[in-house]
Design a protein around this motif. Structure first.
Motif, mmCIF file in Angstrom:
data_model
loop_
_atom_site.group_PDB
_atom_site.id
_atom_site.type_symbol
_atom_site.label_atom_id
_atom_site.label_comp_id
_atom_site.label_asym_id
_atom_site.label_seq_id
_atom_site.Cartn_x
_atom_site.Cartn_y
_atom_site.Cartn_z
ATOM 1 N N ASP A 116 26.387 35.123 28.410
ATOM 2 C CA ASP A 116 27.278 35.431 27.319
ATOM 3 C C ASP A 116 28.269 36.761 27.827
ATOM 4 N N GLN A 117 27.177 37.743 27.487
ATOM 5 C CA GLN A 117 27.761 38.769 27.814
ATOM 6 C C GLN A 117 29.228 38.980 28.979
ATOM 7 N N ILE A 118 28.807 38.195 29.943
ATOM 8 C CA ILE A 118 30.152 38.453 31.027
ATOM 9 C C ILE A 118 31.562 37.454 30.138
ATOM 10 N N LYS A 119 31.533 35.929 28.975
ATOM 11 C CA LYS A 119 31.964 35.642 29.087
ATOM 12 C C LYS A 119 32.864 36.755 27.481
ATOM 13 N N GLU A 120 31.982 38.154 27.172
ATOM 14 C CA GLU A 120 32.686 38.458 25.869
ATOM 15 C C GLU A 120 33.010 39.749 26.496
ATOM 16 N N VAL A 121 33.444 39.463 27.795
ATOM 17 C CA VAL A 121 34.329 40.680 28.592
ATOM 18 C C VAL A 121 36.120 40.139 28.478
ATOM 19 N N MET A 122 35.465 39.209 28.941
ATOM 20 C CA MET A 122 36.769 38.169 28.998
ATOM 21 C C MET A 122 37.797 37.887 27.535
ATOM 22 N N THR A 123 36.363 37.020 26.444
ATOM 23 C CA THR A 123 37.591 36.675 25.279
ATOM 24 C C THR A 123 38.153 38.149 24.377
ATOM 25 N N GLU A 124 37.222 39.298 24.996
ATOM 26 C CA GLU A 124 37.545 40.429 24.235
ATOM 27 C C GLU A 124 38.890 41.046 24.996
ATOM 28 N N HIS A 125 39.218 40.165 26.034
ATOM 29 C CA HIS A 125 40.912 40.256 26.391
ATOM 30 C C HIS A 125 41.767 39.464 26.396
ATOM 31 N N GLY A 126 41.357 38.339 25.445
ATOM 32 C CA GLY A 126 42.530 37.252 25.046
ATOM 33 C C GLY A 126 42.362 36.141 25.646
ATOM 34 N N ILE A 127 41.493 35.465 27.250
ATOM 35 C CA ILE A 127 41.076 34.869 27.130
ATOM 36 C C ILE A 127 40.404 33.714 26.232
ATOM 37 N N SER A 128 40.338 32.233 26.290
ATOM 38 C CA SER A 128 39.720 31.723 25.256
ATOM 39 C C SER A 128 38.501 31.700 25.746
ATOM 40 N N GLU A 129 37.863 30.824 25.327
ATOM 41 C CA GLU A 129 36.082 30.494 24.607
ATOM 42 C C GLU A 129 36.023 29.447 25.973
ATOM 43 N N GLU A 130 37.041 28.302 26.216
ATOM 44 C CA GLU A 130 36.407 27.834 27.109
ATOM 45 C C GLU A 130 37.069 28.358 28.797
ATOM 46 N N GLU A 131 38.318 29.180 29.191
ATOM 47 C CA GLU A 131 37.962 29.116 30.372
ATOM 48 C C GLU A 131 37.720 30.361 31.140
ATOM 49 N N ALA A 132 36.363 31.414 29.497
ATOM 50 C CA ALA A 132 35.987 32.267 29.914
ATOM 51 C C ALA A 132 35.018 31.661 30.968
ATOM 52 N N LYS A 133 34.039 30.137 29.990
ATOM 53 C CA LYS A 133 32.992 29.164 29.757
ATOM 54 C C LYS A 133 33.257 28.912 31.611
ATOM 55 N N GLU A 134 34.606 28.252 31.755
ATOM 56 C CA GLU A 134 35.014 27.396 33.188
ATOM 57 C C GLU A 134 34.559 28.867 34.349
ATOM 58 N N ARG A 135 35.514 29.684 34.228
ATOM 59 C CA ARG A 135 35.626 31.340 35.320
ATOM 60 C C ARG A 135 33.872 31.881 35.795
ATOM 61 N N ILE A 136 33.557 31.567 34.932
ATOM 62 C CA ILE A 136 31.780 32.075 34.483
ATOM 63 C C ILE A 136 31.268 31.422 36.186
ATOM 64 N N PRO A 137 30.831 30.327 36.144
ATOM 65 C CA PRO A 137 29.933 30.203 37.936
ATOM 66 C C PRO A 137 30.771 30.275 38.799
ATOM 67 N N SER A 138 31.832 30.727 39.558
ATOM 68 C CA SER A 138 32.567 31.239 39.987
ATOM 69 C C SER A 138 32.123 32.292 40.518
ATOM 70 N N LEU A 139 32.959 33.038 38.938
ATOM 71 C CA LEU A 139 32.582 34.296 38.915
ATOM 72 C C LEU A 139 31.748 35.053 39.613
ATOM 73 N N LEU A 140 29.984 34.235 38.785
ATOM 74 C CA LEU A 140 28.762 34.873 39.413
ATOM 75 C C LEU A 140 28.796 34.996 41.091
ATOM 76 N N GLU A 141 29.305 33.586 41.327
ATOM 77 C CA GLU A 141 28.958 33.048 43.003
ATOM 78 C C GLU A 141 30.218 34.483 43.981
ATOM 79 N N SER A 142 30.839 34.710 43.316
ATOM 80 C CA SER A 142 31.691 35.535 43.866
ATOM 81 C C SER A 142 31.279 37.265 43.778
ATOM 82 N N VAL A 143 30.269 37.367 43.309
ATOM 83 C CA VAL A 143 29.326 38.447 43.231
ATOM 84 C C VAL A 143 27.644 37.942 44.018
ATOM 85 N N GLY A 144 27.967 37.013 45.065
ATOM 86 C CA GLY A 144 26.664 36.427 45.489
ATOM 87 C C GLY A 144 25.097 36.407 44.314
ATOM 88 N N LEU A 145 24.944 35.446 43.055
ATOM 89 C CA LEU A 145 24.757 34.939 42.561
ATOM 90 C C LEU A 145 24.537 33.768 42.662
#
Ligand code: ATP
Ligand code: MG
Length: 322
Positions: A116-145
């Protein structure tokens, strides 16, 4: 952006920050100027209280009260962060410049999931809910999580995992500049190395990284360029190799001598005396009361910044004497 010229990423000019306290004005950052290029890795080092964190906050125009930026410019990709209106500034934080703090526990919301917290960073900057949700897994993986951690709460994570989350939030919008303020001091050595490797990979993707640390040995391993702060001023600036091997300012030399292992020929020697009170800093060169080479002029006039070599600058009267 790939079309930005290397020297364009960050330009800081004449930046001064004061804390307006009951005892007086703390001149925490005083007339600081430097530039950093695309993908540059700059370390800001100096003793406790020298103004490193204040400078870091000022790069996001986020100095907490009673602090105020009293003059200067912070230009990132051509935009002066200090001149933006509230709404523009909110957009700039995250997309132009973001910050990673020493202890992410204080910046993460304990009652909301990581996702939720990562999603908010993106939606606050004009990225849609769906796109933000889609990007979270790869973003977490990119930081080794693992992606499944999106459903976890901050207290369910280790210190290292929380710091990875805060880096994920900071880089979610691919900022031009990432300020990391003592990002690993709360972590053990192995995790520290992993987090520093992660920051390095962010830099390689084109982000300019400003690492704020009192740990010169860490900066020595990681950064390309070093700015040495003393009592609110940058007293020396240059490529890491030159500054560490051939320091021009007596304060830099004293600082390096105070750290075991960096100057092989000597035992570590503490710097005599204490950093000054920044409400009433010493006149002239702020380091003069602790400097063995202090001359009359050092007590009266502020030393000019001198180019002591290619892209190597220092502010000391010894260097301007002819
Ligand atoms: N909220 C505040 N109110 C008043 N003075 C402050 C405040 N925050 C910092 N200062 C003062 O500003 C100066 C710079 O502090 P700053 O925290 O930027 O230093 P630092 O180099 O980050 O130190 P450290 O290595 O301990 O983190 C110090 O003299 C400090 O006492
Ligand atoms: Mg600090």
């Amino acid at each position: 952006m790939s079309d930005a010229r290397k020297e364009d990423a960050l330009v800081v000019e004449g930046l001064s920050v004061r804390y307006f306290t009951q005892k007086g004005e703390v001149k925490a950052v005083d007339n600081v100027s430097f530039t950093a290029g695309l993908s540059d890795y700059l370390g800001i080092v100096g003793e406790s209280g020298s103004g490193k964190s204040t400078l870091g906050y000022a790069l996001l125009n986020l100095v907490p009260p009673p602090g105020k930026i009293v003059s200067g410019k912070v230009i990132i990709r051509g935009k002066n962060i200090l001149k933006l209106q509230e709404e523009e500034l909110r957009k700039a934080r995250g997309s132009l410049v973001a910050m990673v703090f020493q202890d992410p526990f204080t910046t993460l919301d304990p009652v909301r999931t990581i996702g939720d917290q990562i999603k908010e960073v993106m939606t606050e900057h004009g990225i849609s809910e769906e796109e933000a949700k889609e990007r979270i897994p790869s973003l977490l993986e990119s930081v080794g999580l693992p992606a499944r951690l999106a459903k976890s709460y901050p207290h369910q994570l280790s210190g290292g995992q929380r710091q990875r989350v805060s880096i994920a939030m900071a880089i979610a919008l691919r900022p031009a500049v990432l300020v990391a303020d003592e990002p690993t001091t709360a972590l053990d050595v192995v995790v520290q190395r992993q987090i520093m490797d992660l920051i390095e990979s962010v830099r390689k993707m084109g982000t300019t990284v400003i690492l704020i640390t009192h740990d010169i040995a860490l900066a020595a391993q990681r950064v390309e360029r070093i700015a040495v702060m003393y009592a609110g001023k940058i007293v020396e600036y240059g490529s890491k190799d030159v500054v560490l091997r051939n320091p021009a300012h007596p304060y830099t030399r004293a600082l390096l001598n105070s750290v075991p292992g960096l100057r092989v020929s000597k035992w570590p020697e503490p710097i005599p005396g204490f950093p000054p009170n920044l409400i009433n800093p010493p006149p002239g060169c702020r380091f003069h009361p602790r400097c063995r080479h202090a001359m009359d002029v050092c007590k009266k006039e502020e030393p000019p910044v001198v180019e002591v070599g290619p892209n190597h600058y220092a502010a000391c009267w010894l260097l301007s004497r002819r």
